[in-house]
Motif scaffolding. Structure first.
Motif, PDB file in Angstrom:
ATOM      1  N   TYR A 121       2.328   1.597  -3.577  1.00 51.09           N
ATOM      2  CA  TYR A 121       1.328   2.067  -4.539  1.00 51.09           C
ATOM      3  C   TYR A 121       0.997   3.536  -4.325  1.00 51.09           C
ATOM      4  CZ  TYR A 121       0.372  -2.566  -6.453  1.00 51.09           C
ATOM      5  OH  TYR A 121       0.470  -3.775  -7.077  1.00 51.09           O
ATOM      6  N   ARG A 122       0.954   3.948  -3.073  1.00 50.40           N
ATOM      7  CA  ARG A 122       0.662   5.362  -2.783  1.00 50.40           C
ATOM      8  C   ARG A 122       1.763   6.259  -3.325  1.00 50.40           C
ATOM      9  NH1 ARG A 122      -2.720   8.228   0.866  1.00 50.40           N
ATOM     10  NH2 ARG A 122      -2.352  10.386   0.350  1.00 50.40           N
ATOM     11  N   GLN A 151       0.825  -1.207   0.000  1.00 49.66           N
ATOM     12  CA  GLN A 151       0.000   0.000   0.000  1.00 49.66           C
ATOM     13  C   GLN A 151       0.859   1.256   0.000  1.00 49.66           C
ATOM     14  OE1 GLN A 151      -2.292  -1.201   3.450  1.00 49.66           O
ATOM     15  NE2 GLN A 151      -4.163  -1.197   2.223  1.00 49.66           N
ATOM     16  N   HIS A 174       7.286   2.784 -10.057  1.00 48.05           N
ATOM     17  CA  HIS A 174       6.721   1.493  -9.667  1.00 48.05           C
ATOM     18  C   HIS A 174       7.494   0.379 -10.352  1.00 48.05           C
ATOM     19  CE1 HIS A 174       3.376  -1.585  -9.483  1.00 48.05           C
ATOM     20  NE2 HIS A 174       3.676  -1.301  -8.239  1.00 48.05           N
ATOM     21  N   ALA A 187       3.900   5.527  -5.696  1.00 47.30           N
ATOM     22  CA  ALA A 187       3.903   5.434  -7.162  1.00 47.30           C
ATOM     23  C   ALA A 187       2.770   6.280  -7.759  1.00 47.30           C
ATOM     24  CB  ALA A 187       3.777   3.985  -7.599  1.00 47.30           C
ATOM     25  N   ALA A 188       1.598   6.223  -7.146  1.00 44.61           N
ATOM     26  CA  ALA A 188       0.455   6.993  -7.646  1.00 44.61           C
ATOM     27  C   ALA A 188       0.704   8.497  -7.558  1.00 44.61           C
ATOM     28  CB  ALA A 188      -0.805   6.630  -6.866  1.00 44.61           C
ATOM     29  N   GLU A 189       1.442   8.914  -6.533  1.00 45.47           N
ATOM     30  CA  GLU A 189       1.743  10.338  -6.367  1.00 45.47           C
ATOM     31  C   GLU A 189       2.965  10.759  -7.170  1.00 45.47           C
ATOM     32  OE1 GLU A 189       1.980  11.124  -2.183  1.00 45.47           O
ATOM     33  OE2 GLU A 189      -0.139  10.677  -1.880  1.00 45.47           O
TER      34      GLU A 189
END
Length: 70
Positions: free
Chosen positions: A16-17, A13, A26, A19-21
């Motif tokens: 992913y957080r 988690q 990733h 990478a998303a920001e």
């Protein structure tokens, strides 16, 4: 501290957080590096414990008096 317990999350988690920001790429090497860095930060008390919903923690038997070899 605001009196609230820290949110329990998994390493995945966190990855992913980030990478998303756009903070981290990733990729598998970055995931492993993040794992190592967060483990060190947890040992030093700078990051809360993560949860692991997949693995069991196995603790080897220990003897407080040095064991049968002392």
């Amino acid at each position: 501290m605001d009196g609230h317990a820290p949110l329990k999350v998994t390493l995945r988690q966190v990855m992913y957080r980030f990478a998303a920001e756009g903070v981290l790429p990733h990729t598998p090497p970055m995931y492993r590096r993040l794992s190592v860095q967060l483990a060190q930060a947890r040992r030093e008390g700078r990051f809360p414990d993560l949860i692991d919903t997949v693995r069991e923690v196995h603790v080897p038997q220990a003897w407080p008096d040095g064991g049968p070899w002392s």
